[in-house]
Design a protein around this motif. Sequence first.
Motif, PDB file in Angstrom:
ATOM      1  N   ILE A 157       0.840  -1.204   0.000  1.00 31.03           N
ATOM      2  CA  ILE A 157       0.000   0.000   0.000  1.00 31.03           C
ATOM      3  C   ILE A 157       0.873   1.252   0.000  1.00 31.03           C
ATOM      4  O   ILE A 157       0.647   2.181  -0.788  1.00 31.03           O
ATOM      5  CB  ILE A 157      -0.960  -0.004   1.197  1.00 31.03           C
ATOM      6  CG1 ILE A 157      -2.012  -1.103   1.024  1.00 31.03           C
ATOM      7  CG2 ILE A 157      -1.636   1.365   1.365  1.00 31.03           C
ATOM      8  CD1 ILE A 157      -2.858  -1.363   2.262  1.00 31.03           C
ATOM      9  N   LEU A 158       1.884   1.293   0.868  1.00 29.45           N
ATOM     10  CA  LEU A 158       2.761   2.462   0.926  1.00 29.45           C
ATOM     11  C   LEU A 158       3.461   2.682  -0.414  1.00 29.45           C
ATOM     12  O   LEU A 158       3.543   3.819  -0.902  1.00 29.45           O
ATOM     13  CB  LEU A 158       3.789   2.302   2.047  1.00 29.45           C
ATOM     14  CG  LEU A 158       3.226   2.344   3.468  1.00 29.45           C
ATOM     15  CD1 LEU A 158       4.307   1.972   4.473  1.00 29.45           C
ATOM     16  CD2 LEU A 158       2.627   3.697   3.795  1.00 29.45           C
ATOM     17  N   GLN A 159       3.939   1.622  -1.020  1.00 31.99           N
ATOM     18  CA  GLN A 159       4.606   1.730  -2.320  1.00 31.99           C
ATOM     19  C   GLN A 159       3.630   2.241  -3.384  1.00 31.99           C
ATOM     20  O   GLN A 159       3.982   3.076  -4.216  1.00 31.99           O
ATOM     21  CB  GLN A 159       5.190   0.377  -2.734  1.00 31.99           C
ATOM     22  CG  GLN A 159       5.909   0.399  -4.062  1.00 31.99           C
ATOM     23  CD  GLN A 159       7.143   1.278  -4.058  1.00 31.99           C
ATOM     24  OE1 GLN A 159       7.866   1.323  -3.075  1.00 31.99           O
ATOM     25  NE2 GLN A 159       7.392   1.979  -5.135  1.00 31.99           N
ATOM     26  N   THR A 160       2.410   1.759  -3.353  1.00 37.14           N
ATOM     27  CA  THR A 160       1.406   2.166  -4.329  1.00 37.14           C
ATOM     28  C   THR A 160       1.047   3.643  -4.166  1.00 37.14           C
ATOM     29  O   THR A 160       0.892   4.363  -5.153  1.00 37.14           O
ATOM     30  CB  THR A 160       0.150   1.281  -4.185  1.00 37.14           C
ATOM     31  OG1 THR A 160       0.531  -0.080  -4.400  1.00 37.14           O
ATOM     32  CG2 THR A 160      -0.923   1.662  -5.188  1.00 37.14           C
TER      33      THR A 160
ATOM     34  N   THR B 134      -6.647  -2.285  -7.193  1.00 39.22           N
ATOM     35  CA  THR B 134      -6.533  -2.475  -8.645  1.00 39.22           C
ATOM     36  C   THR B 134      -5.113  -2.223  -9.115  1.00 39.22           C
ATOM     37  O   THR B 134      -4.560  -2.988  -9.913  1.00 39.22           O
ATOM     38  CB  THR B 134      -7.516  -1.551  -9.381  1.00 39.22           C
ATOM     39  OG1 THR B 134      -8.843  -1.855  -8.949  1.00 39.22           O
ATOM     40  CG2 THR B 134      -7.421  -1.712 -10.880  1.00 39.22           C
ATOM     41  N   ARG B 135      -4.479  -1.176  -8.609  1.00 40.91           N
ATOM     42  CA  ARG B 135      -3.108  -0.853  -9.010  1.00 40.91           C
ATOM     43  C   ARG B 135      -2.149  -1.965  -8.593  1.00 40.91           C
ATOM     44  O   ARG B 135      -1.273  -2.345  -9.352  1.00 40.91           O
ATOM     45  CB  ARG B 135      -2.708   0.487  -8.392  1.00 40.91           C
ATOM     46  CG  ARG B 135      -1.309   0.933  -8.636  1.00 40.91           C
ATOM     47  CD  ARG B 135      -1.072   1.851  -9.832  1.00 40.91           C
ATOM     48  NE  ARG B 135      -2.067   2.811 -10.158  1.00 40.91           N
ATOM     49  CZ  ARG B 135      -2.007   4.119  -9.908  1.00 40.91           C
ATOM     50  NH1 ARG B 135      -0.979   4.614  -9.249  1.00 40.91           N
ATOM     51  NH2 ARG B 135      -2.956   4.923 -10.331  1.00 40.91           N
ATOM     52  N   ILE B 136      -2.324  -2.496  -7.385  1.00 43.71           N
ATOM     53  CA  ILE B 136      -1.463  -3.598  -6.929  1.00 43.71           C
ATOM     54  C   ILE B 136      -1.645  -4.814  -7.837  1.00 43.71           C
ATOM     55  O   ILE B 136      -0.676  -5.435  -8.270  1.00 43.71           O
ATOM     56  CB  ILE B 136      -1.744  -3.948  -5.456  1.00 43.71           C
ATOM     57  CG1 ILE B 136      -1.267  -2.801  -4.545  1.00 43.71           C
ATOM     58  CG2 ILE B 136      -1.071  -5.270  -5.064  1.00 43.71           C
ATOM     59  CD1 ILE B 136      -1.719  -2.923  -3.108  1.00 43.71           C
ATOM     60  N   ARG B 137      -2.892  -5.140  -8.140  1.00 49.70           N
ATOM     61  CA  ARG B 137      -3.175  -6.280  -9.024  1.00 49.70           C
ATOM     62  C   ARG B 137      -2.562  -6.065 -10.403  1.00 49.70           C
ATOM     63  O   ARG B 137      -1.882  -6.937 -10.942  1.00 49.70           O
ATOM     64  CB  ARG B 137      -4.680  -6.486  -9.155  1.00 49.70           C
ATOM     65  CG  ARG B 137      -5.031  -7.713  -9.989  1.00 49.70           C
ATOM     66  CD  ARG B 137      -6.477  -7.734 -10.420  1.00 49.70           C
ATOM     67  NE  ARG B 137      -6.667  -6.642 -11.373  1.00 49.70           N
ATOM     68  CZ  ARG B 137      -7.759  -5.883 -11.427  1.00 49.70           C
ATOM     69  NH1 ARG B 137      -8.771  -6.072 -10.616  1.00 49.70           N
ATOM     70  NH2 ARG B 137      -7.851  -4.911 -12.320  1.00 49.70           N
ATOM     71  N   ASP B 138      -2.758  -4.869 -10.967  1.00 48.24           N
ATOM     72  CA  ASP B 138      -2.265  -4.595 -12.316  1.00 48.24           C
ATOM     73  C   ASP B 138      -0.742  -4.587 -12.384  1.00 48.24           C
ATOM     74  O   ASP B 138      -0.158  -5.121 -13.328  1.00 48.24           O
ATOM     75  CB  ASP B 138      -2.806  -3.257 -12.822  1.00 48.24           C
ATOM     76  CG  ASP B 138      -4.310  -3.290 -13.070  1.00 48.24           C
ATOM     77  OD1 ASP B 138      -4.909  -4.390 -13.063  1.00 48.24           O
ATOM     78  OD2 ASP B 138      -4.892  -2.196 -13.253  1.00 48.24           O
ATOM     79  N   ARG B 139      -0.095  -4.006 -11.383  1.00 46.70           N
ATOM     80  CA  ARG B 139       1.370  -3.922 -11.400  1.00 46.70           C
ATOM     81  C   ARG B 139       2.025  -5.282 -11.183  1.00 46.70           C
ATOM     82  O   ARG B 139       3.182  -5.470 -11.540  1.00 46.70           O
ATOM     83  CB  ARG B 139       1.849  -2.928 -10.357  1.00 46.70           C
ATOM     84  CG  ARG B 139       1.478  -1.495 -10.758  1.00 46.70           C
ATOM     85  CD  ARG B 139       2.021  -0.479  -9.848  1.00 46.70           C
ATOM     86  NE  ARG B 139       3.448  -0.316 -10.128  1.00 46.70           N
ATOM     87  CZ  ARG B 139       4.298   0.245  -9.295  1.00 46.70           C
ATOM     88  NH1 ARG B 139       3.884   0.687  -8.131  1.00 46.70           N
ATOM     89  NH2 ARG B 139       5.557   0.368  -9.608  1.00 46.70           N
ATOM     90  N   SER B 140       1.267  -6.226 -10.613  1.00 42.92           N
ATOM     91  CA  SER B 140       1.813  -7.570 -10.404  1.00 42.92           C
ATOM     92  C   SER B 140       1.311  -8.550 -11.455  1.00 42.92           C
ATOM     93  O   SER B 140       1.436  -9.761 -11.281  1.00 42.92           O
ATOM     94  CB  SER B 140       1.443  -8.073  -9.008  1.00 42.92           C
ATOM     95  OG  SER B 140       0.052  -8.324  -8.919  1.00 42.92           O
ATOM     96  N   ASP B 141       0.736  -8.033 -12.546  1.00 44.64           N
ATOM     97  CA  ASP B 141       0.165  -8.878 -13.607  1.00 44.64           C
ATOM     98  C   ASP B 141      -0.829  -9.894 -13.058  1.00 44.64           C
ATOM     99  O   ASP B 141      -0.849 -11.049 -13.479  1.00 44.64           O
ATOM    100  CB  ASP B 141       1.273  -9.589 -14.392  1.00 44.64           C
ATOM    101  CG  ASP B 141       2.133  -8.619 -15.181  1.00 44.64           C
ATOM    102  OD1 ASP B 141       1.592  -7.585 -15.653  1.00 44.64           O
ATOM    103  OD2 ASP B 141       3.340  -8.873 -15.318  1.00 44.64           O
TER     104      ASP B 141
END
Length: 90
Positions: free
Chosen positions: A20-23, A36-43
């Motif tokens: 979360i902090l990184q996002t 969503t961003r975490i999911r997308d950035r990790s494919d």
Amino acid sequence: MPPNRSAELDLLRGTVDLLILQTLAAGPLHGYAIATRIRDRSDGELLVEEGALYPALHRLEARELIEAEWGVSGTGRRARYYALTPAGRR
């Protein structure tokens, strides 16, 4: 010897907190956008579900690593936006 569930839970919480902090380093987002961003950035490999996301957001807010304010999402709905505090950036 059975695994230490407390240690596993602490590791999981710490990992979600760091994700979360990184996002949020890129800028403020609402909860759904964070997941969503975490999911997308990790494919699609990392899925942070609501049951883990919102407790983590509250935990980070209580530790004053993030702050939240109400705003309007892209769909016109009221949403809480989370942003890093100076302590969270460190």
